[in-house]
Scaffold this motif. Structure first.
Motif, mmCIF file in Angstrom:
data_model
loop_
_atom_site.group_PDB
_atom_site.id
_atom_site.type_symbol
_atom_site.label_atom_id
_atom_site.label_comp_id
_atom_site.label_asym_id
_atom_site.label_seq_id
_atom_site.Cartn_x
_atom_site.Cartn_y
_atom_site.Cartn_z
ATOM 1 N N LYS A 233 0.833 -1.213 0.000
ATOM 2 C CA LYS A 233 0.000 0.000 0.000
ATOM 3 C C LYS A 233 0.864 1.257 0.000
ATOM 4 O O LYS A 233 0.483 2.278 -0.573
ATOM 5 C CB LYS A 233 -0.919 0.003 1.231
ATOM 6 N N LYS A 234 2.034 1.175 0.650
ATOM 7 C CA LYS A 234 2.906 2.346 0.753
ATOM 8 C C LYS A 234 3.652 2.614 -0.547
ATOM 9 O O LYS A 234 3.729 3.764 -1.009
ATOM 10 C CB LYS A 234 3.907 2.146 1.893
ATOM 11 N N TYR A 235 4.176 1.563 -1.179
ATOM 12 C CA TYR A 235 5.031 1.762 -2.343
ATOM 13 C C TYR A 235 4.379 1.377 -3.669
ATOM 14 O O TYR A 235 4.836 1.783 -4.734
ATOM 15 C CB TYR A 235 6.335 0.949 -2.182
ATOM 16 N N GLY A 236 3.309 0.596 -3.593
ATOM 17 C CA GLY A 236 2.702 0.097 -4.821
ATOM 18 C C GLY A 236 1.668 1.035 -5.408
ATOM 19 O O GLY A 236 1.090 1.877 -4.724
ATOM 20 N N ALA A 237 1.431 0.872 -6.715
ATOM 21 C CA ALA A 237 0.362 1.607 -7.401
ATOM 22 C C ALA A 237 -0.680 0.638 -7.949
ATOM 23 O O ALA A 237 -1.831 0.999 -8.138
ATOM 24 C CB ALA A 237 0.936 2.450 -8.538
ATOM 25 N N PHE A 245 3.677 -3.183 -8.835
ATOM 26 C CA PHE A 245 4.612 -2.163 -9.322
ATOM 27 C C PHE A 245 4.253 -0.804 -8.741
ATOM 28 O O PHE A 245 3.135 -0.577 -8.273
ATOM 29 C CB PHE A 245 4.609 -2.105 -10.849
ATOM 30 N N ASP A 246 5.240 0.106 -8.795
ATOM 31 C CA ASP A 246 5.039 1.452 -8.256
ATOM 32 C C ASP A 246 4.508 2.383 -9.340
ATOM 33 O O ASP A 246 4.137 1.938 -10.432
ATOM 34 C CB ASP A 246 6.341 1.975 -7.644
ATOM 35 N N GLN A 247 4.481 3.680 -9.063
ATOM 36 C CA GLN A 247 3.910 4.651 -9.988
ATOM 37 C C GLN A 247 4.660 4.726 -11.315
ATOM 38 O O GLN A 247 4.097 5.152 -12.323
ATOM 39 C CB GLN A 247 3.884 6.037 -9.335
ATOM 40 N N GLU A 248 5.911 4.327 -11.319
ATOM 41 C CA GLU A 248 6.701 4.335 -12.544
ATOM 42 C C GLU A 248 6.637 2.999 -13.283
ATOM 43 O O GLU A 248 7.276 2.813 -14.308
ATOM 44 C CB GLU A 248 8.158 4.684 -12.228
ATOM 45 N N GLY A 249 5.864 2.055 -12.722
ATOM 46 C CA GLY A 249 5.740 0.753 -13.361
ATOM 47 C C GLY A 249 6.859 -0.213 -13.002
ATOM 48 O O GLY A 249 6.995 -1.262 -13.629
ATOM 49 N N LYS A 250 7.636 0.108 -11.973
ATOM 50 C CA LYS A 250 8.745 -0.760 -11.557
ATOM 51 C C LYS A 250 8.301 -1.653 -10.406
ATOM 52 O O LYS A 250 7.552 -1.220 -9.535
ATOM 53 C CB LYS A 250 9.944 0.088 -11.128
ATOM 54 N N ILE A 251 8.770 -2.901 -10.431
ATOM 55 C CA ILE A 251 8.433 -3.857 -9.361
ATOM 56 C C ILE A 251 8.766 -3.238 -8.012
ATOM 57 O O ILE A 251 9.873 -2.740 -7.794
ATOM 58 C CB ILE A 251 9.201 -5.183 -9.556
ATOM 59 N N CYS A 252 7.809 -3.282 -7.080
ATOM 60 C CA CYS A 252 8.023 -2.583 -5.806
ATOM 61 C C CYS A 252 8.476 -3.506 -4.680
ATOM 62 O O CYS A 252 8.839 -3.027 -3.616
ATOM 63 C CB CYS A 252 6.780 -1.802 -5.402
ATOM 64 N N GLN A 288 -2.390 4.228 -14.956
ATOM 65 C CA GLN A 288 -1.289 5.129 -15.313
ATOM 66 C C GLN A 288 0.062 4.459 -15.074
ATOM 67 O O GLN A 288 0.970 4.547 -15.913
ATOM 68 C CB GLN A 288 -1.376 6.416 -14.485
ATOM 69 N N ALA A 289 0.185 3.774 -13.948
ATOM 70 C CA ALA A 289 1.448 3.104 -13.619
ATOM 71 C C ALA A 289 1.731 1.967 -14.590
ATOM 72 O O ALA A 289 2.873 1.772 -15.024
ATOM 73 C CB ALA A 289 1.397 2.585 -12.182
ATOM 74 N N ALA A 290 0.699 1.217 -14.948
ATOM 75 C CA ALA A 290 0.866 0.118 -15.912
ATOM 76 C C ALA A 290 1.309 0.643 -17.274
ATOM 77 O O ALA A 290 2.171 0.054 -17.936
ATOM 78 C CB ALA A 290 -0.442 -0.663 -16.050
ATOM 79 N N LEU A 291 0.727 1.760 -17.687
ATOM 80 C CA LEU A 291 1.104 2.350 -18.975
ATOM 81 C C LEU A 291 2.502 2.967 -18.906
ATOM 82 O O LEU A 291 3.235 2.955 -19.887
ATOM 83 C CB LEU A 291 0.070 3.396 -19.391
ATOM 84 N N ALA A 292 2.865 3.490 -17.731
ATOM 85 C CA ALA A 292 4.224 4.015 -17.556
ATOM 86 C C ALA A 292 5.254 2.888 -17.698
ATOM 87 O O ALA A 292 6.352 3.099 -18.211
ATOM 88 C CB ALA A 292 4.356 4.675 -16.186
ATOM 89 N N GLY A 293 4.858 1.686 -17.247
ATOM 90 C CA GLY A 293 5.746 0.535 -17.372
ATOM 91 C C GLY A 293 5.742 -0.103 -18.748
ATOM 92 O O GLY A 293 6.485 -1.061 -18.993
#
Length: 311
Positions: A233-237, A245-252, A288-293
């Motif tokens: 919840k803290k780091y994931g999107a 993954f996080d807001q940039e689409g990177k594995i969190c 948005q995060a998925a598309l960023a990734g």
């Protein structure tokens, strides 16, 4: 300008366009003839007192589709119309649109990778049978759950297989193991490894995106302890194929990701058609995060979500 004519034309316009009075009713109300009302309404339009806009929802949807493609580098954006901005109503329309899109585009010898959950099940329920040869359907992630919450995993892959006249290939494992060592041992099984490889070979992948909100399906299935939920919840999107993954689409969380059974997210970038089906305000951040990734090259969504993604 005749002030009386101006006043009458504006009053006639208000009654006709805003209050839905008939021209005959307006004539009686104003004490003039019906032809005079017609002339007053025409005068109101000519003077700019009345402006009429024609809204073509399909034209607007095409504009939104093109804007999404340009902003997120998508091959295709399918934006469908939803009459209400509610999650259930949006889901109904985007899943129908996805089913129609798949019916149009699936060809002989395609390998279709599918995930599970309520959105994917809704897509599967609306698929129409299509006569194709050599198509394969495979689960992209483990589909076994020991929770009372229904994931519709088996039903979804079965309905896909029926629609395209083939046999479903299951991944008969939990989607997330308790420890990495056990997961690696299981993946070495010849049958399991063959299913995972088939998922990698799939040229079409159909999936949705999950959230990291309290009611997220994976949280309700009991895969994570309280500490892991707090971390996500803290780091994931969001998540795709149960990989967070996080807001940039990177594995969190590499630790959780390494315990997850199914296709790796980077494999989705290689697909001919990597189709993300998602909509609703609660999923905007995850989309948005998925598309960023760059995990999808095709997006199926609704006009409300499209506008939020473009804001």
């Amino acid at each position: 300008m005749d002030n009386e004519k101006q006043r009458l034309s504006i009053e006639a316009a208000r009654l006709y366009y805003q209050s839905d009075f008939s021209q005959q009713d307006i004539a009686q109300r104003l004490g003039v003839s019906r032809p005079t009302v017609s002339r007053l309404l025409q005068f109101a339009k000519e003077q700019g007192y009345v402006r009429i806009d024609i809204v073509d929802p399909h034209e607007d949807l095409n504009i939104l589709s093109q804007q999404l493609q340009n902003k997120y580098g998508l091959d295709t954006a399918q934006v469908c119309y939803s009459p209400l901005n509610t999650y259930e109503e949006i889901k109904k329309h985007i899943t129908k649109q996805t089913a129609e899109y798949l019916h149009e585009t699936i060809q002989d010898k395609d390998i279709i990778g599918v995930t599970w959950g309520t959105t994917m099940h809704a897509v599967a329920q609306q698929l129409q049978p299509k006569t194709v040869k050599g198509v394969e359907v495979v689960q992209l992630k483990g589909g076994v759950s020991h929770s009372h919450v229904n994931t519709y995993a088996a039903e979804t892959v079965n309905l896909f297989a029926e629609a395209f006249q083939t046999v479903a290939r299951y991944l008969p494992l939990p989607v997330i193991f308790d420890n990495i060592a056990l997961k690696r041992i299981v993946e070495e099984d010849r049958h399991i490894n063959r299913i995972i490889e088939l998922g990698k070979q799939a040229n079409v992948a159909v999936f949705t995106v999950g959230t990291v909100k309290e009611d997220a399906l994976l949280f309700r299935l009991g895969y994570f302890n309280e500490e892991e939920q707090k971390l996500l919840k803290k780091y994931g999107a969001g998540d795709i194929c149960s990989r967070f993954f996080d807001q940039e689409g990177k594995i969190c969380s590499d630790e959780i990701n390494n315990r997850t059974v199914g296709i790796d997210l980077h494999e989705l970038r290689k697909k001919e058609k990597s189709i993300l089906v998602a909509g609703g305000q609660r999923k905007v951040e995850a989309i948005q995060a998925a598309l960023a990734g760059k995990y999808a090259n095709i997006l199926v969504t609704d006009q409300f979500t499209a506008q939020a993604l473009l804001a």
